[in-house]
Design an enzyme around this catalytic site. Structure first.
Site, short mmCIF file in Angstrom:
data_model
loop_
_atom_site.label_atom_id
_atom_site.label_comp_id
_atom_site.label_asym_id
_atom_site.label_seq_id
_atom_site.Cartn_x
_atom_site.Cartn_y
_atom_site.Cartn_z
N ALA A 137 -0.27 -58.27 18.17
CA ALA A 137 -1.45 -58.13 19.03
C ALA A 137 -2.30 -59.39 18.93
CB ALA A 137 -2.26 -56.91 18.62
N LYS A 138 -2.96 -59.72 20.03
CA LYS A 138 -3.86 -60.88 20.01
C LYS A 138 -5.27 -60.36 19.78
CE LYS A 138 -4.51 -65.33 22.33
NZ LYS A 138 -3.94 -66.14 21.23
N CYS A 139 -5.57 -60.13 18.50
CA CYS A 139 -6.86 -59.58 18.12
C CYS A 139 -7.55 -60.53 17.14
CB CYS A 139 -6.72 -58.19 17.52
SG CYS A 139 -5.69 -58.11 16.03
#
Length: 365
Positions: free
Chosen positions: A203-205
């Site tokens: 995830a791009k968090c």
């Protein structure tokens, strides 16, 4: 809004935009992530109501209650992509639908509402349209777009929030490499890992990047530009850099990158490189690469080139590798021919200067 329902964007032009003269001065040397355009996009979400109140409005601070959920439980995701001004005056984006789909996947992993892909792309187009004059000219210039979403509900209970705010801001960017593309030096972290199986690595968090900063500081202290993370289970296999995917090019024309097993961000540039490399005649493999093999293959000459890739720098050659017990060079420390050829081809496609057989470039204006 849910499913395929269409949102209408309310346009509220900035009543006090930056003057043309001041904008020109800022665009002369914008750097990266330091200068911002006049407007932003905002869309709100509430459980039971869906997506609503889509606006293009003046860029401004976001009022936030100290009990906003994001400040306590870090429900936040983001994306990054670029808009380009072409030679004929058009404006294009590179694979925005891929960013939209990754944004959906990130939202799903962090138990956040999924913004429909068509709304995501339309939000980008709306911002680019109103801030078109902020797109800088130049062979390496672009308008960097940063969509992001966070939990805005005011509460302190540990559960997924019921309210969210989606935003897009834009920042003109000049050449990433001042003075041309040069190989970077990377640090292989002996102590820190980026993500573990079952975690949020894919995830791009923001939390992933926050967790990488101590290792990045360690890399800088060691005189390096970036950190390389090994896997969290065995501490043997290469995962990725702090903010980029990594590729290895061997003397038999094989190009290898670590597989997507849930701990590595599925980079959009990474995917494009795999496609272009295969078309260029490379044998492409997605398989684990151990740090021991990286070092041994560099010493034997079997490994000819290593590069990292991502949205900001596109493709970056890696020339030197440092670790606590020493260091070694890749290909004499100079950029490799395959690396630079792939970079030139990808940049040309992104800017609409080369054939785009895969339909990656989307004309938005």
């Amino acid at each position: 809004m849910s499913g395929g329902d269409k949102l209408d964007f309310e346009i509220r032009p900035n009543p006090a935009p930056v003057s043309a003269a001041d904008r020109a001065a800022l665009l002369a040397n914008p750097g990266f992530g330091r200068v911002f355009t006049d407007h932003m996009v905002t869309i709100r979400y509430a459980e039971g109501k869906g997506w609503y109140d889509a606006r293009v409005e003046a860029r401004a601070p976001i009022p936030m209650d100290p009990a906003s959920a994001v400040l306590h439980y870090a429900q936040e995701i983001f994306e990054g992509l670029k808009a380009y001004r072409t030679a004929d005056g058009a404006v294009t984006m590179f694979r925005p639908e891929a960013n939209a789909n990754r944004f959906i996947a990130s939202a799903r992993r962090l138990a956040m509402p999924e913004l429909p892909a068509e709304t995501f792309v339309e939000s980008l187009r709306r911002l680019v349209e109103i801030d078109r004059e902020w797109i800088p000219d130049g062979p390496d210039a672009s308008l960097y777009l940063r969509p992001f979403m966070f939990a805005s509900e005011v509460f302190l209970g540990v559960r997924p929030a019921n309210e969210y705010l989606y935003c897009v801001i834009a920042s003109p960017a000049g050449a990433y490499f001042a003075g041309g593309v040069k190989p970077v030096t990377v640090w292989v972290s002996p102590d820190y890992t980026r993500a573990a199986p079952g975690g949020t690595g894919a995830a791009k968090c923001g939390g992933n990047y926050a967790a990488s900063l101590a290792a990045q500081a360690e890399a800088i202290e060691a005189g390096c530009d970036q950190v390389v993370f090994l896997d969290a289970v065995e501490r043997r296999f290469v995962d990725e850099l702090g903010g980029m995917n990594v590729f290895f090019v061997y003397d038999d024309n094989t190009l290898v990158t670590p597989p997507l097993t849930g701990t590595i961000l599925p980079g959009i540039t990474r995917d494009a490189v795999l496609t272009l490399a295969a078309a260029a005649g490379h044998r492409v493999e997605e398989r684990p690469v151990s740090f021991a093999d990286w070092q041994a293959d560099a010493a034997s000459g079997r490994l000819r080139e290593v590069f990292a890739c991502g949205t900001a720098a596109v493709i970056t050659p890696i020339g030197r590798v440092r670790f606590p017990d020493g260091e070694f060079l890749i290909g004499g420390g100079e950029p490799g021919r395959s690396t630079m050829a792939l970079r030139e081809q990808l940049v040309s496609i992104q800017r609409g200067e080369a054939e785009d057989p895969h339909g990656w470039v989307q004309r938005v204006l």
